[in-house]
Design a protein around this motif. Structure first.
Motif, short mmCIF file in Angstrom:
data_model
loop_
_atom_site.label_atom_id
_atom_site.label_comp_id
_atom_site.label_asym_id
_atom_site.label_seq_id
_atom_site.Cartn_x
_atom_site.Cartn_y
_atom_site.Cartn_z
N ILE A 1 -0.69 -20.10 -25.97
CA ILE A 1 -0.07 -21.26 -25.33
C ILE A 1 1.42 -21.31 -25.66
O ILE A 1 2.25 -21.58 -24.79
CB ILE A 1 -0.79 -22.55 -25.75
CG1 ILE A 1 -2.22 -22.54 -25.22
CG2 ILE A 1 -0.05 -23.77 -25.23
CD1 ILE A 1 -3.06 -23.70 -25.69
N VAL A 2 1.75 -21.01 -26.91
CA VAL A 2 3.15 -21.05 -27.33
C VAL A 2 3.95 -19.96 -26.62
O VAL A 2 5.06 -20.21 -26.14
CB VAL A 2 3.26 -20.88 -28.87
CG1 VAL A 2 4.69 -20.78 -29.31
CG2 VAL A 2 2.57 -22.04 -29.56
N LEU A 3 3.40 -18.75 -26.52
CA LEU A 3 4.07 -17.68 -25.80
C LEU A 3 4.26 -18.04 -24.33
O LEU A 3 5.32 -17.80 -23.75
CB LEU A 3 3.27 -16.38 -25.92
CG LEU A 3 3.84 -15.17 -25.19
CD1 LEU A 3 5.19 -14.78 -25.76
CD2 LEU A 3 2.88 -14.01 -25.27
N GLY A 4 3.25 -18.64 -23.72
CA GLY A 4 3.36 -19.07 -22.33
C GLY A 4 4.43 -20.13 -22.14
O GLY A 4 5.19 -20.10 -21.18
N LEU A 5 4.52 -21.05 -23.09
CA LEU A 5 5.54 -22.10 -23.02
C LEU A 5 6.94 -21.51 -23.15
O LEU A 5 7.86 -21.89 -22.41
CB LEU A 5 5.30 -23.14 -24.11
CG LEU A 5 6.19 -24.36 -24.10
CD1 LEU A 5 6.00 -25.14 -22.81
CD2 LEU A 5 5.88 -25.23 -25.29
N ILE A 6 7.10 -20.56 -24.06
CA ILE A 6 8.41 -19.91 -24.22
C ILE A 6 8.80 -19.16 -22.96
O ILE A 6 9.93 -19.27 -22.47
CB ILE A 6 8.38 -18.96 -25.44
CG1 ILE A 6 8.28 -19.77 -26.73
CG2 ILE A 6 9.62 -18.07 -25.47
CD1 ILE A 6 8.01 -18.94 -27.95
N LEU A 7 7.87 -18.38 -22.40
CA LEU A 7 8.16 -17.63 -21.17
C LEU A 7 8.44 -18.57 -20.01
O LEU A 7 9.32 -18.29 -19.18
CB LEU A 7 7.00 -16.70 -20.83
CG LEU A 7 6.85 -15.46 -21.69
CD1 LEU A 7 5.60 -14.69 -21.27
CD2 LEU A 7 8.07 -14.59 -21.59
N THR B 1 8.35 -17.29 -15.03
CA THR B 1 7.78 -18.62 -14.87
C THR B 1 6.30 -18.52 -14.51
O THR B 1 5.48 -19.25 -15.05
CB THR B 1 8.53 -19.39 -13.78
OG1 THR B 1 9.92 -19.40 -14.10
CG2 THR B 1 8.05 -20.81 -13.68
N THR B 2 5.96 -17.60 -13.62
CA THR B 2 4.57 -17.42 -13.22
C THR B 2 3.72 -16.90 -14.37
O THR B 2 2.61 -17.41 -14.61
CB THR B 2 4.49 -16.43 -12.04
OG1 THR B 2 5.30 -16.91 -10.98
CG2 THR B 2 3.07 -16.26 -11.57
N ILE B 3 4.22 -15.91 -15.09
CA ILE B 3 3.48 -15.36 -16.23
C ILE B 3 3.30 -16.43 -17.31
O ILE B 3 2.23 -16.56 -17.90
CB ILE B 3 4.19 -14.11 -16.79
CG1 ILE B 3 4.12 -12.97 -15.78
CG2 ILE B 3 3.56 -13.68 -18.12
CD1 ILE B 3 4.95 -11.77 -16.14
N GLY B 4 4.34 -17.20 -17.58
CA GLY B 4 4.26 -18.26 -18.58
C GLY B 4 3.25 -19.32 -18.21
O GLY B 4 2.45 -19.76 -19.04
N GLY B 5 3.23 -19.74 -16.94
CA GLY B 5 2.26 -20.73 -16.49
C GLY B 5 0.84 -20.22 -16.58
O GLY B 5 -0.08 -20.95 -16.97
N LEU C 1 9.75 -21.63 -20.16
CA LEU C 1 11.09 -22.21 -20.35
C LEU C 1 12.20 -21.20 -20.07
O LEU C 1 13.19 -21.53 -19.42
CB LEU C 1 11.23 -22.77 -21.76
CG LEU C 1 10.42 -24.03 -22.06
CD1 LEU C 1 10.55 -24.40 -23.53
CD2 LEU C 1 10.87 -25.17 -21.18
N VAL C 2 12.03 -19.98 -20.57
CA VAL C 2 13.03 -18.94 -20.32
C VAL C 2 13.12 -18.64 -18.83
O VAL C 2 14.21 -18.48 -18.27
CB VAL C 2 12.72 -17.67 -21.13
CG1 VAL C 2 13.58 -16.50 -20.69
CG2 VAL C 2 12.90 -17.93 -22.61
N GLY C 3 11.98 -18.57 -18.17
CA GLY C 3 11.97 -18.30 -16.73
C GLY C 3 12.65 -19.38 -15.93
O GLY C 3 13.37 -19.11 -14.96
N VAL C 4 12.47 -20.64 -16.33
CA VAL C 4 13.12 -21.75 -15.62
C VAL C 4 14.63 -21.74 -15.88
O VAL C 4 15.43 -21.93 -14.96
CB VAL C 4 12.48 -23.10 -16.03
CG1 VAL C 4 13.31 -24.26 -15.54
CG2 VAL C 4 11.08 -23.19 -15.48
#
Length: 51
Positions: free
Chosen positions: A2-8, A21-25, A10-13
């Motif tokens: 979940i933390v890795l997804g949140l970081i990705l 953004t898609t991978i993070g979501g 935020l970085v994607g946005v």
């Protein structure tokens, strides 16, 4: 996960990269599903707890 997804996410946005953004979501969603299944005591992937 979940933390890795949140970081990705935020970085994607911030960068404006739709792929991150898609991978993070997706990682946030999968991590939340595994967390809920593990919290209910259901075995996930042959393990009772998923860390």
């Amino acid at each position: 996960m979940i933390v890795l997804g949140l970081i990705l996410l935020l970085v994607g946005v911030l960068i404006g990269m739709n792929l991150l953004t898609t991978i993070g979501g997706t990682l946030i969603l999968v991590g939340a599903i595994l967390w809920i299944l593990g919290a209910t005591g259901r075995a996930v992937g042959g393990r009772k707890h998923f860390f």
